[in-house]
Design a protein around this motif. Sequence first.
Motif, PDB file in Angstrom:
ATOM      1  N   ARG A   1      60.026  28.199  77.666  1.00 13.30           N
ATOM      2  CA  ARG A   1      61.066  27.480  76.945  1.00 13.30           C
ATOM      3  C   ARG A   1      61.749  28.468  76.009  1.00 13.30           C
ATOM      4  O   ARG A   1      61.136  29.399  75.522  1.00 13.30           O
ATOM      5  CB  ARG A   1      60.460  26.358  76.088  1.00 13.30           C
ATOM      6  N   ARG A   2      63.016  28.264  75.749  1.00 19.56           N
ATOM      7  CA  ARG A   2      63.695  29.059  74.733  1.00 19.56           C
ATOM      8  C   ARG A   2      63.136  28.643  73.382  1.00 19.56           C
ATOM      9  O   ARG A   2      63.108  27.480  73.040  1.00 19.56           O
ATOM     10  CB  ARG A   2      65.201  28.795  74.785  1.00 19.56           C
ATOM     11  N   ARG A   3      62.689  29.600  72.571  1.00 15.54           N
ATOM     12  CA  ARG A   3      61.973  29.270  71.351  1.00 15.54           C
ATOM     13  C   ARG A   3      62.830  29.517  70.116  1.00 15.54           C
ATOM     14  O   ARG A   3      63.656  30.405  70.087  1.00 15.54           O
ATOM     15  CB  ARG A   3      60.701  30.118  71.237  1.00 15.54           C
TER      16      ARG A   3
ATOM     17  N   THR B   1      62.772  40.078  67.252  1.00 11.20           N
ATOM     18  CA  THR B   1      62.118  38.811  66.948  1.00 11.20           C
ATOM     19  C   THR B   1      60.751  39.054  66.333  1.00 11.20           C
ATOM     20  O   THR B   1      59.907  39.731  66.916  1.00 11.20           O
ATOM     21  CB  THR B   1      61.970  37.965  68.223  1.00 11.20           C
ATOM     22  N   LEU B   2      60.532  38.491  65.145  1.00 13.81           N
ATOM     23  CA  LEU B   2      59.245  38.614  64.468  1.00 13.81           C
ATOM     24  C   LEU B   2      58.255  37.560  64.946  1.00 13.81           C
ATOM     25  O   LEU B   2      57.059  37.831  65.080  1.00 13.81           O
ATOM     26  CB  LEU B   2      59.430  38.458  62.957  1.00 13.81           C
ATOM     27  N   ALA B   3      58.736  36.357  65.154  1.00 13.95           N
ATOM     28  CA  ALA B   3      57.868  35.255  65.562  1.00 13.95           C
ATOM     29  C   ALA B   3      58.740  34.156  66.151  1.00 13.95           C
ATOM     30  O   ALA B   3      59.955  34.119  65.931  1.00 13.95           O
ATOM     31  CB  ALA B   3      57.069  34.719  64.375  1.00 13.95           C
ATOM     32  N   SER B   4      58.122  33.262  66.901  1.00  9.70           N
ATOM     33  CA  SER B   4      58.851  32.135  67.471  1.00  9.70           C
ATOM     34  C   SER B   4      57.900  30.964  67.633  1.00  9.70           C
ATOM     35  O   SER B   4      56.692  31.151  67.780  1.00  9.70           O
ATOM     36  CB  SER B   4      59.469  32.507  68.828  1.00  9.70           C
TER      37      SER B   4
ATOM     38  N   MET C   1      64.938  28.293  55.966  1.00 13.99           N
ATOM     39  CA  MET C   1      65.425  28.132  57.324  1.00 13.99           C
ATOM     40  C   MET C   1      66.707  28.902  57.616  1.00 13.99           C
ATOM     41  O   MET C   1      67.458  28.570  58.519  1.00 13.99           O
ATOM     42  CB  MET C   1      65.582  26.648  57.638  1.00 13.99           C
ATOM     43  N   LYS C   2      66.950  29.981  56.881  1.00 11.39           N
ATOM     44  CA  LYS C   2      67.968  30.945  57.286  1.00 11.39           C
ATOM     45  C   LYS C   2      67.464  31.683  58.526  1.00 11.39           C
ATOM     46  O   LYS C   2      66.277  31.611  58.850  1.00 11.39           O
ATOM     47  CB  LYS C   2      68.271  31.910  56.145  1.00 11.39           C
ATOM     48  N   PRO C   3      68.322  32.413  59.248  1.00 13.75           N
ATOM     49  CA  PRO C   3      67.905  32.928  60.554  1.00 13.75           C
ATOM     50  C   PRO C   3      67.088  34.206  60.548  1.00 13.75           C
ATOM     51  O   PRO C   3      66.545  34.574  61.588  1.00 13.75           O
ATOM     52  CB  PRO C   3      69.238  33.156  61.277  1.00 13.75           C
ATOM     53  N   ASN C   4      66.994  34.912  59.417  1.00  5.50           N
ATOM     54  CA  ASN C   4      66.325  36.209  59.473  1.00  5.50           C
ATOM     55  C   ASN C   4      65.337  36.387  58.328  1.00  5.50           C
ATOM     56  O   ASN C   4      65.275  35.587  57.398  1.00  5.50           O
ATOM     57  CB  ASN C   4      67.353  37.342  59.460  1.00  5.50           C
ATOM     58  N   ARG C   5      64.532  37.441  58.436  1.00  7.10           N
ATOM     59  CA  ARG C   5      63.572  37.830  57.405  1.00  7.10           C
ATOM     60  C   ARG C   5      63.842  39.272  57.012  1.00  7.10           C
ATOM     61  O   ARG C   5      64.317  40.072  57.814  1.00  7.10           O
ATOM     62  CB  ARG C   5      62.124  37.799  57.919  1.00  7.10           C
ATOM     63  N   ASP C   6      63.479  39.629  55.781  1.00  8.65           N
ATOM     64  CA  ASP C   6      63.494  41.025  55.362  1.00  8.65           C
ATOM     65  C   ASP C   6      62.119  41.367  54.806  1.00  8.65           C
ATOM     66  O   ASP C   6      61.327  40.484  54.469  1.00  8.65           O
ATOM     67  CB  ASP C   6      64.572  41.262  54.301  1.00  8.65           C
ATOM     68  N   TYR C   7      61.829  42.662  54.730  1.00  5.56           N
ATOM     69  CA  TYR C   7      60.593  43.092  54.102  1.00  5.56           C
ATOM     70  C   TYR C   7      60.587  42.674  52.636  1.00  5.56           C
ATOM     71  O   TYR C   7      61.634  42.594  51.989  1.00  5.56           O
ATOM     72  CB  TYR C   7      60.458  44.612  54.188  1.00  5.56           C
ATOM     73  N   GLY C   8      59.400  42.401  52.100  1.00  7.95           N
ATOM     74  CA  GLY C   8      59.295  42.111  50.682  1.00  7.95           C
ATOM     75  C   GLY C   8      58.856  40.692  50.374  1.00  7.95           C
ATOM     76  O   GLY C   8      58.686  39.859  51.268  1.00  7.95           O
ATOM     77  N   PRO C   9      58.691  40.394  49.076  1.00 11.62           N
ATOM     78  CA  PRO C   9      58.094  39.122  48.645  1.00 11.62           C
ATOM     79  C   PRO C   9      59.082  37.992  48.416  1.00 11.62           C
ATOM     80  O   PRO C   9      58.681  36.907  47.999  1.00 11.62           O
ATOM     81  CB  PRO C   9      57.439  39.518  47.318  1.00 11.62           C
TER      82      PRO C   9
ATOM     83  N   PHE D   1      55.689  29.586  58.059  1.00 19.02           N
ATOM     84  CA  PHE D   1      56.191  28.308  57.552  1.00 19.02           C
ATOM     85  C   PHE D   1      57.562  28.012  58.166  1.00 19.02           C
ATOM     86  O   PHE D   1      57.874  26.866  58.492  1.00 19.02           O
ATOM     87  CB  PHE D   1      56.290  28.337  56.029  1.00 19.02           C
ATOM     88  N   HIS D   2      58.381  29.045  58.303  1.00 18.76           N
ATOM     89  CA  HIS D   2      59.679  28.896  58.967  1.00 18.76           C
ATOM     90  C   HIS D   2      59.482  28.384  60.398  1.00 18.76           C
ATOM     91  O   HIS D   2      60.145  27.434  60.830  1.00 18.76           O
ATOM     92  CB  HIS D   2      60.381  30.256  58.968  1.00 18.76           C
ATOM     93  N   GLU D   3      58.553  29.008  61.118  1.00 18.65           N
ATOM     94  CA  GLU D   3      58.336  28.623  62.515  1.00 18.65           C
ATOM     95  C   GLU D   3      57.762  27.214  62.637  1.00 18.65           C
ATOM     96  O   GLU D   3      58.174  26.435  63.504  1.00 18.65           O
ATOM     97  CB  GLU D   3      57.419  29.636  63.202  1.00 18.65           C
ATOM     98  N   PHE D   4      56.812  26.871  61.798  1.00 15.70           N
ATOM     99  CA  PHE D   4      56.245  25.525  61.853  1.00 15.70           C
ATOM    100  C   PHE D   4      57.308  24.471  61.518  1.00 15.70           C
ATOM    101  O   PHE D   4      57.259  23.351  62.026  1.00 15.70           O
ATOM    102  CB  PHE D   4      55.058  25.403  60.902  1.00 15.70           C
ATOM    103  N   THR D   5      58.270  24.833  60.662  1.00 10.86           N
ATOM    104  CA  THR D   5      59.350  23.892  60.349  1.00 10.86           C
ATOM    105  C   THR D   5      60.225  23.661  61.572  1.00 10.86           C
ATOM    106  O   THR D   5      60.664  22.534  61.830  1.00 10.86           O
ATOM    107  CB  THR D   5      60.178  24.400  59.159  1.00 10.86           C
ATOM    108  N   HIS D   6      60.480  24.705  62.352  1.00 11.17           N
ATOM    109  CA  HIS D   6      61.163  24.492  63.634  1.00 11.17           C
ATOM    110  C   HIS D   6      60.368  23.513  64.497  1.00 11.17           C
ATOM    111  O   HIS D   6      60.936  22.617  65.131  1.00 11.17           O
ATOM    112  CB  HIS D   6      61.314  25.813  64.385  1.00 11.17           C
ATOM    113  N   ALA D   7      59.060  23.683  64.523  1.00 12.95           N
ATOM    114  CA  ALA D   7      58.228  22.816  65.354  1.00 12.95           C
ATOM    115  C   ALA D   7      58.291  21.358  64.904  1.00 12.95           C
ATOM    116  O   ALA D   7      58.111  20.442  65.718  1.00 12.95           O
ATOM    117  CB  ALA D   7      56.782  23.306  65.341  1.00 12.95           C
ATOM    118  N   LEU D   8      58.575  21.123  63.629  1.00 12.58           N
ATOM    119  CA  LEU D   8      58.724  19.753  63.129  1.00 12.58           C
ATOM    120  C   LEU D   8      59.991  19.083  63.644  1.00 12.58           C
ATOM    121  O   LEU D   8      60.143  17.867  63.515  1.00 12.58           O
ATOM    122  CB  LEU D   8      58.746  19.755  61.601  1.00 12.58           C
ATOM    123  N   GLY D   9      60.907  19.871  64.212  1.00 12.89           N
ATOM    124  CA  GLY D   9      62.138  19.308  64.748  1.00 12.89           C
ATOM    125  C   GLY D   9      63.398  19.926  64.209  1.00 12.89           C
ATOM    126  O   GLY D   9      64.503  19.459  64.503  1.00 12.89           O
ATOM    127  N   PHE D  10      63.269  20.990  63.434  1.00 18.19           N
ATOM    128  CA  PHE D  10      64.415  21.669  62.829  1.00 18.19           C
ATOM    129  C   PHE D  10      65.034  22.588  63.883  1.00 18.19           C
ATOM    130  O   PHE D  10      64.855  23.798  63.862  1.00 18.19           O
ATOM    131  CB  PHE D  10      63.936  22.478  61.620  1.00 18.19           C
TER     132      PHE D  10
END
Length: 276
Positions: free
Chosen positions: A267-269, A30-33, A215-223, A102-111
């Motif tokens: 909480r499960r994040r 997990t990179l972030a939650s 909002m795909k489930p993973n990240r990879d290195y790079g731009p 940005f991915h994580e904040f979008t989850h916080a919006l209700g995604f």
Amino acid sequence: MFSNLFGSHFSNSGTISFAVTSTNDTELTTLASAGSNFEKSPGTFGAGEVIRNKLVSGSDVNGASLDGYVDVNWGYAWELDPNTPAVAPGAGQTFDFYAAMFHEFTHALGFGSEISGTPAADRFDEGSTESGTPGSWSKWDEFLTDKSGAKLIDPNTQIVDATAFANAQTDGGLFAGPNAFLAFGSQPNLFDDPDQSHLDEATFSMPTKDMNFMMKPNRDYGPQEARTWSSLEIGILTDLGYSRVSAVPEPSTFAVILVGILAVETRRRRRVQVAS
């Protein structure tokens, strides 16, 4: 930066406060939650979501308490300069910090879903309402179906349909929102993780598509990781109740306050993971 992204698409406004914690562990994938805090409201879709309600209706359902939470795993190498591209896999590889946040904040919006528990026949909401009784669900949960169109949460009883949920775990679930349908041309597939809270990895990640969706489930290195929402993701957020702008908005319609504390409510994040 996220305020600018939000304000370029939606007219809702508010100041959101997050509790911030840190992890430093490369053994974790997990990179972030992150997510919104949630007040129990059995038998409803979305009434307990702190952040979404604050922005959509102006209702502050948890008073003076913090609105959400975010954790970053600093064990991985991040590119923290927003103007410097993250480095692709290899020597000096880095993750794009802003794409992940940005991915994580979008989850916080209700995604994301509030469905929890295991096995499929014993599913309940994250607020630990007893299985088999009406749960406190997110607005997102109202739109979840299996591929036959059966809702994962029975709209009459507000209880998880064990058969539909098991089908979604096996074959993948769908997000059956009308604005998402208009944007995508069909109901978008959801990644068949336990909480049905991401877009399907096979459908919405390169190289199968010409772009990576945020909002795909993973990240990879790079731009290459997305810092902007696709039309589909904008459609989903519209289904969740956010109001689309009709003109160019002020960029400060969404303000974020990050508050560093030692612990937050367990909480499960929603989480973004390293690509395998």
